[in-house]
Enzyme design. Structure first.
Site, mmCIF file in Angstrom:
data_model
loop_
_atom_site.group_PDB
_atom_site.id
_atom_site.type_symbol
_atom_site.label_atom_id
_atom_site.label_comp_id
_atom_site.label_asym_id
_atom_site.label_seq_id
_atom_site.Cartn_x
_atom_site.Cartn_y
_atom_site.Cartn_z
ATOM 1 N N LEU A 173 13.310 2.085 -4.036
ATOM 2 C CA LEU A 173 14.708 0.839 -4.107
ATOM 3 C C LEU A 173 13.648 -0.403 -3.108
ATOM 4 C CD1 LEU A 173 17.533 -0.464 -5.317
ATOM 5 C CD2 LEU A 173 18.618 1.208 -3.342
ATOM 6 N N TYR A 174 13.556 -0.395 -2.025
ATOM 7 C CA TYR A 174 13.033 -0.874 -0.692
ATOM 8 C C TYR A 174 12.475 -2.066 -2.028
ATOM 9 C CZ TYR A 174 10.114 -3.404 2.083
ATOM 10 O OH TYR A 174 9.324 -4.288 2.906
ATOM 11 N N ALA A 175 10.502 -1.729 -2.877
ATOM 12 C CA ALA A 175 9.773 -2.170 -3.822
ATOM 13 C C ALA A 175 11.067 -3.268 -4.806
ATOM 14 C CB ALA A 175 9.340 -1.510 -4.193
ATOM 15 N N THR A 219 13.315 -4.576 -4.395
ATOM 16 C CA THR A 219 14.958 -5.387 -3.989
ATOM 17 C C THR A 219 13.874 -6.505 -3.979
ATOM 18 O OG1 THR A 219 14.996 -4.918 -1.520
ATOM 19 C CG2 THR A 219 16.020 -3.954 -3.204
ATOM 20 N N LYS A 220 12.247 -5.891 -3.084
ATOM 21 C CA LYS A 220 11.463 -7.319 -2.470
ATOM 22 C C LYS A 220 11.134 -7.859 -3.966
ATOM 23 C CE LYS A 220 11.329 -7.290 1.896
ATOM 24 N NZ LYS A 220 11.451 -8.050 2.221
#
Length: 439
Positions: A247-249, A251-252
């Protein structure tokens, strides 16, 4: 008995009607009187409740206003003083920039703010000092910045009023946007925090920038995580980034699409930087090299993940000083935004660069280097990598950054970790020869 009957049943019919009518009138009067009284009391209670709620709202609003960590003439003077460039007149480097650094009390934010101030640029920081990791480390970074004349506002990038006020007080020439919810694995525990910071916060900042006059040029931190499940190495800016592994990736990656939209519609100058595993002094405690160091010194075991078929994980570890050079090079070469009053007047630059070291190192090799500099043997638990969003390797192609930014990393992992260990031992008060140290 006769008396009772007479009382209950009078002998005169007319008298019964009159008395019955009178009784009914009195009962109706009492009923209406009681109802009116209750209605008036109800109105009174409603009025009192409304007044109380109105007063409470005023008190809450006033409390928030007076308790706010920003605003006022003294605050504005601090902002202007910190934002003022300090390059000497006639400097070959020019008059200097005025930069708003978000996430200024973070790892990369602190180092970039110090580097900008050192060369004479004006810097104002903003950070919300959240508890994702030890806030005392962030406070210590803030104190370091303050000692070098950099003022850090305690606030959130989702606060549109605060951002508007900052741009009203200072006509920032550049924004270095480093505030974000970091960490790949934490996204499985608190996914909303990533949307809040990395998407909603980014949009709030972009809105403030596109409404500012003049519009600033924006340099912001994307991530090498956007390459996700891509198995073509080294990773190039031209490679596909539509298969995020966390999810971090995601959002980026969404941030890259959002910034492109604001560049296209509003003429904001945008430069996105894909960082590759940044490490060094004042780093983040959630990073492997940091937690490994802590556990090794405390005699605790460390968990070393391994990929499929027992392949060692590898990372393109990039020393903080090299990342700072890339950030400042991006600011220096950023073209101007072309919008005015939220309206685009012409095309503006949109760029994306990899900032890495181009020399991936396996995690077991990282541990060996730490053991050498700490002079302590690690207790290792080697396990298979769980499906938590991590990828087995990263490797940056930096040819574009080298060509356009003059970016050239110079610090290898051995030298960089030696510097980190020296800082760590000093900051946490560790004394060699003892497995216990003050934290």
């Amino acid at each position: 008995m006769r008396v009772l009957e007479d009382d209950l049943f009078p002998s005169t019919p007319g008298k019964v009607k009159i008395e019955r009518a009178g009784n009914m009138n009195r009962q109706l009067h009492r009923c209406f009187a009681s109802t009116s009284t209750m209605f008036l009391w109800a109105l009174f209670l409603v009025a009192m409740t409304a007044s109380y709620l109105s007063f409470q709202s005023f008190v809450d609003t006033s409390s928030k206003y007076f308790a706010a960590s920003w605003g006022g003439m003294h605050w504005e003077r601090q902002i202007r003083a910190s934002a003022a460039p300090r390059r000497p007149p006639g400097s070959a480097a020019g008059a200097g920039m005025s930069v708003l650094v978000t996430g200024a009390a973070g790892f990369v934010g602190t180092h970039c703010s110090l580097a900008l101030r050192k060369r004479g640029d004006g810097v104002v920081g903003i950070d919300n000092f959240n508890a994702y990791y030890d806030p005392s480390l962030k406070k210590a970074r803030k104190a370091l910045l303050s000692s070098h004349g950099v003022f850090v506002v305690e606030g959130d990038i989702n606060d549109g009023r605060l951002l508007a006020k900052l741009f009203d007080v200072v006509p920032f020439t550049h924004v270095l946007h480093l505030a974000a919810q970091a960490g790949v694995r934490y996204a499985m525990e608190n996914p909303a925090s990533y949307v809040h910071s990395n998407i909603a916060g980014l949009v709030t900042l972009l809105e403030a920038c596109k409404d500012a006059d003049p519009q600033p040029a924006i340099v912001w931190a994307s991530s090498s995580s956007v390459y996700g499940l891509n198995d073509k190495v080294p990773f190039s800016e031209r490679d596909r980034t539509d298969q995020p592994a966390s999810l971090y990736a995601a959002t980026k990656k969404a941030g890259e699409e959002i910034t492109h939209t604001y560049n296209h519609i509003y003429g904001l100058s945008i430069t996105g930087l894909r960082f590759f595993t940044v490490y060094g002094p004042w780093g983040r405690p959630d990073m492997a090299y940091f937690s490994f160091t802590r556990n090794i010194l405390q005699g605790k075991p460390i968990t070393v993940y391994r990929g499929k078929d027992h392949v060692d994980l590898a990372r393109d570890f990039t020393y903080i000083d090299d990342i700072v050079k890339g950030c400042l090079g991006s600011l220096d070469t950023a073209g101007k935004s072309t919008g005015t009053g939220g309206k685009k007047r012409g095309p503006a630059p949109y760029r994306i660069f990899n900032l890495g070291n181009t020399s991936p190192v396996t995690v077991p090799n990282l541990v060996s280097i730490l053991e050498k500099h700490l002079r302590v043997k690690a207790k290792k638990n080697v396990v298979e990598m769980p499906g938590n969003g991590d990828v087995p390797f990263t490797h940056a192609n930096i040819s574009l950054a080298r060509e356009q930014l003059g970016y050239k990393p110079t610090t290898n992992l051995d030298v960089g970790l030696k510097k980190f260990v020296k800082w760590y031992l000093s900051y946490y008060g560790y004394t060699r020869g003892s497995k216990n140290f003050r934290q």
